[in-house]
Scaffold this active site. Structure first.
Site, PDB file in Angstrom:
ATOM      1  N   THR A   1       2.015   2.601  -5.393  1.00 31.10           N
ATOM      2  CA  THR A   1       2.164   3.935  -5.572  1.00 31.10           C
ATOM      3  C   THR A   1       2.509   4.842  -4.014  1.00 31.10           C
ATOM      4  O   THR A   1       1.690   4.859  -3.148  1.00 31.10           O
ATOM      5  CB  THR A   1       0.626   4.732  -5.916  1.00 31.10           C
ATOM      6  OG1 THR A   1       0.220   3.816  -6.831  1.00 31.10           O
ATOM      7  CG2 THR A   1       0.618   5.987  -6.115  1.00 31.10           C
TER       8      THR A   1
ATOM      9  N   LYS B   1       2.934   9.340 -12.419  1.00 28.57           N
ATOM     10  CA  LYS B   1       1.523   8.492 -11.698  1.00 28.57           C
ATOM     11  C   LYS B   1       0.929   9.605 -10.814  1.00 28.57           C
ATOM     12  O   LYS B   1      -0.480  10.060 -10.848  1.00 28.57           O
ATOM     13  CB  LYS B   1       2.061   7.368 -11.119  1.00 28.57           C
ATOM     14  CG  LYS B   1       0.872   6.794  -9.992  1.00 28.57           C
ATOM     15  CD  LYS B   1      -0.235   5.938 -10.638  1.00 28.57           C
ATOM     16  CE  LYS B   1      -1.207   5.590  -9.556  1.00 28.57           C
ATOM     17  NZ  LYS B   1      -2.458   4.983 -10.136  1.00 28.57           N
TER      18      LYS B   1
ATOM     19  N   PRO C   1       0.760  -1.262  -0.069  1.00 26.99           N
ATOM     20  CA  PRO C   1       0.039   0.027   0.038  1.00 26.99           C
ATOM     21  C   PRO C   1       0.864   1.396   0.137  1.00 26.99           C
ATOM     22  O   PRO C   1       0.648   2.184  -0.761  1.00 26.99           O
ATOM     23  CB  PRO C   1      -0.916  -0.243   1.313  1.00 26.99           C
ATOM     24  CG  PRO C   1      -1.036  -1.478   1.626  1.00 26.99           C
ATOM     25  CD  PRO C   1       0.435  -2.309   1.101  1.00 26.99           C
TER      26      PRO C   1
ATOM     27  N   LYS D   1      -5.090   9.426  -0.937  1.00 28.31           N
ATOM     28  CA  LYS D   1      -3.697   9.138  -0.792  1.00 28.31           C
ATOM     29  C   LYS D   1      -2.720   9.694  -1.973  1.00 28.31           C
ATOM     30  O   LYS D   1      -1.941  10.367  -1.410  1.00 28.31           O
ATOM     31  CB  LYS D   1      -3.679   7.754  -0.559  1.00 28.31           C
ATOM     32  CG  LYS D   1      -2.188   7.158  -0.261  1.00 28.31           C
ATOM     33  CD  LYS D   1      -2.160   5.661  -0.433  1.00 28.31           C
ATOM     34  CE  LYS D   1      -1.157   5.477  -2.096  1.00 28.31           C
ATOM     35  NZ  LYS D   1      -0.604   4.074  -2.000  1.00 28.31           N
TER      36      LYS D   1
HETATM   37  P1  NAD Z   1      -4.381  -3.663  -1.121  1.00 24.23           P
HETATM   38  O1  NAD Z   1      -4.724  -3.143   0.434  1.00 24.23           O
HETATM   39  O2  NAD Z   1      -5.504  -4.370  -1.664  1.00 24.23           O
HETATM   40  O3  NAD Z   1      -3.246  -4.802  -0.982  1.00 24.23           O
HETATM   41  C1  NAD Z   1      -2.007  -4.669  -0.602  1.00 24.23           C
HETATM   42  C2  NAD Z   1      -1.228  -5.650  -0.130  1.00 24.23           C
HETATM   43  O4  NAD Z   1      -0.130  -5.883   0.520  1.00 24.23           O
HETATM   44  C3  NAD Z   1      -2.348  -6.647   1.011  1.00 24.23           C
HETATM   45  O5  NAD Z   1      -2.623  -7.873   0.716  1.00 24.23           O
HETATM   46  C4  NAD Z   1      -1.409  -6.599   2.281  1.00 24.23           C
HETATM   47  O6  NAD Z   1      -1.724  -7.588   2.900  1.00 24.23           O
HETATM   48  C5  NAD Z   1      -0.016  -6.514   1.486  1.00 24.23           C
HETATM   49  N1  NAD Z   1       1.023  -6.051   2.487  1.00 24.23           N
HETATM   50  C6  NAD Z   1       0.691  -5.111   3.417  1.00 24.23           C
HETATM   51  N2  NAD Z   1       2.288  -4.648   3.902  1.00 24.23           N
HETATM   52  C7  NAD Z   1       2.941  -5.820   3.703  1.00 24.23           C
HETATM   53  C8  NAD Z   1       4.181  -6.324   3.904  1.00 24.23           C
HETATM   54  N3  NAD Z   1       4.921  -5.402   4.836  1.00 24.23           N
HETATM   55  N4  NAD Z   1       4.734  -7.363   3.444  1.00 24.23           N
HETATM   56  C9  NAD Z   1       4.003  -8.005   2.574  1.00 24.23           C
HETATM   57  N5  NAD Z   1       2.891  -7.758   2.130  1.00 24.23           N
HETATM   58  C10 NAD Z   1       2.184  -6.678   2.528  1.00 24.23           C
HETATM   59  O7  NAD Z   1      -3.820  -2.578  -1.988  1.00 24.23           O
HETATM   60  P2  NAD Z   1      -4.169  -2.282  -3.570  1.00 24.23           P
HETATM   61  O8  NAD Z   1      -5.345  -1.785  -3.967  1.00 24.23           O
HETATM   62  O9  NAD Z   1      -3.562  -3.805  -4.150  1.00 24.23           O
HETATM   63  O10 NAD Z   1      -2.817  -1.262  -3.768  1.00 24.23           O
HETATM   64  C11 NAD Z   1      -1.478  -1.646  -3.741  1.00 24.23           C
HETATM   65  C12 NAD Z   1      -0.823  -0.456  -4.264  1.00 24.23           C
HETATM   66  O11 NAD Z   1      -1.223  -0.328  -5.755  1.00 24.23           O
HETATM   67  C13 NAD Z   1      -1.186   0.962  -3.413  1.00 24.23           C
HETATM   68  O12 NAD Z   1       0.186   1.697  -3.435  1.00 24.23           O
HETATM   69  C14 NAD Z   1      -2.222   1.541  -4.574  1.00 24.23           C
HETATM   70  O13 NAD Z   1      -1.996   3.062  -4.302  1.00 24.23           O
HETATM   71  C15 NAD Z   1      -1.790   1.120  -5.806  1.00 24.23           C
HETATM   72  N6  NAD Z   1      -2.927   1.280  -6.840  1.00 24.23           N
HETATM   73  C16 NAD Z   1      -4.265   0.652  -6.494  1.00 24.23           C
HETATM   74  C17 NAD Z   1      -5.248   1.051  -7.388  1.00 24.23           C
HETATM   75  C18 NAD Z   1      -6.550   0.210  -7.273  1.00 24.23           C
HETATM   76  O14 NAD Z   1      -7.541   0.581  -7.710  1.00 24.23           O
HETATM   77  N7  NAD Z   1      -6.661  -0.347  -5.916  1.00 24.23           N
HETATM   78  C19 NAD Z   1      -5.002   1.331  -8.611  1.00 24.23           C
HETATM   79  C20 NAD Z   1      -3.832   1.616  -9.160  1.00 24.23           C
HETATM   80  C21 NAD Z   1      -2.702   1.610  -8.038  1.00 24.23           C
END
Ligand code: NAD
Length: 330
Positions: free
Chosen positions: A107, A186, A76, A261
């Site tokens: 991101t 981004k 995240p 965020k």
């Molecule tokens: P999410 O919270 O669904 O997934 C994040 C995953 O990372 C979770 O499974 C969590 O358990 C894991 N995690 C957290 N800390 C960890 C650690 N220390 N070690 C290992 N695993 C760990 O988030 P997401 O929606 O998949 O987003 C991930 C990234 O992508 C973010 O930076 C977000 O801003 C970006 N993003 C998200 C979207 C969207 O629409 N969801 C779109 C573009 C970019």
């Protein structure tokens, strides 16, 4: 050009990471093993069950790094990226990552990304680290159509290999020039998209309150100088564009908290680089307040139209097109 993939590691199997890792599992050569890690054990188990002979669980990021030549991370925020890479006991860099290719798709702020990069290059000069944030949402990650903004120059010798791997998860890979510039691209994109969503919500609302049908307004914007993707395909007013999250109760989109965020990171970046930014504070406050509003939280960020008091029931709850009826009478 063909590339060798002996082993690939994937850390962070959340909303974005899981479908991205699934694409790798389907598209990498059959002999390539994919090592996975997440702090949530169920996320690891799910993927291992789905691809029993292909995906292998790891105990932590260090364990994964010991076995993988290429590592993709998708967590995240900056704090998690720091711990995944730099934790002295369990982080990726607590083992020798010389010659490994490390790609962070999260991101996060550019400063944290540069800090991680500097640590890696100081300790392992032959390693390669790239920021590669993505755009296109969960639907894009599932469909494999995300865009990837790569912090890498056009002349980087790793670019063909990076592009080949990243295109297994996304459609377009855009090299943005150098370290942290994928993130800068981004954040500037999401700043623009976030501001457009607020302006579009206000513009629809003032037009509708003046008597205009939102479907007519959408056509006007598309034909006029205001044309943009938010009005065309992510229309904040429900019922104008069927596939927009707003038409599905603002579900399955880009959550308002994530927009808050990214918007906050963009405003910080603007401040750091001395970019004059008159819309930043008002945009940030709008997304912060919307994120904390129970009517909006967890919904697609274009719910800003609801937050600003826009009329969502303009067609009438009974399915009859009241706008048309009204206009036939008058
Ligand atoms: P999410 O919270 O669904 O997934 C994040 C995953 O990372 C979770 O499974 C969590 O358990 C894991 N995690 C957290 N800390 C960890 C650690 N220390 N070690 C290992 N695993 C760990 O988030 P997401 O929606 O998949 O987003 C991930 C990234 O992508 C973010 O930076 C977000 O801003 C970006 N993003 C998200 C979207 C969207 O629409 N969801 C779109 C573009 C970019």
């Amino acid at each position: 050009m063909s590339f060798e993939y002996r082993s690939v590691g994937f850390i962070g199997l959340g909303a974005m990471g899981k479908p991205m890792a699934e694409h790798l599992a389907k598209k990498l050569p059959s002999e390539t093993l994919i090592y996975v890690f997440d702090v949530v054990q169920a996320a690891i188990d799910q993927l291992c069950t789905e691809f029993p002979n292909k995906v292998v669980k790891s105990a932590n990021a260090k364990d994964l790094a010991e076995k993988s030549d290429i590592i993709v991370t998708m967590v995240p925020e900056g704090a998690q990226v720091k711990s995944v890479y730099l934790d002295p006991q369990t982080g990726i860099c607590s083992t020798d990552v010389s010659k490994k290719l490390l790609i962070d798709c999260s991101t996060i702020d550019t400063a944290t990304s540069l800090l991680v990069k500097d640590h890696i290059y100081q300790n392992f000069p032959t390693a390669s680290f790239y920021d590669a944030p993505v755009s296109g949402g969960v639907v894009g990650a599932v469909k494999g159509t995300i865009a990837i903004f790569l912090g890498c120059s056009e002349s980087d010798t790793n670019l063909p290999r990076l592009t080949h791997l990243l295109q297994m998860m996304g459609k377009s890979v855009i090299p943005c020039g150098g370290p942290s510039l994928g993130l800068a691209a981004k954040l500037s994109n999401n700043y623009l998209s976030g501001i457009i969503a607020i302006a579009a919500s206000e513009a629809f609302d003032m037009g509708m309150r003046s008597g205009l049908d939102p479907r007519v307004l959408q056509k006007v914007y598309a034909a006029g100088t205001a044309q943009n993707t938010i009005c065309d395909k992510f229309t904040p007013v429900p019922g104008v564009y069927a596939e927009a999250p707003s038409s599905n109760e603002y579900k399955n989109g880009f959550k308002v908290q994530l927009m808050r965020k990214d918007f906050g990171l963009a405003v910080d970046m603007a401040r750091r680089v001395g970019s004059r930014n008159v819309l930043g504070e008002v945009g940030l406050k709008t997304y912060t307040d919307a994120m904390n509003d129970p009517r909006c939280r967890d919904l697609d960020s274009r719910v800003i139209y609801r937050f600003l008091g826009g009329n969502e029931d303009w067609k009438g709850k009974d399915g009859i097109d009241h706008w048309d009826l009204h206009h036939q009478r008058t």
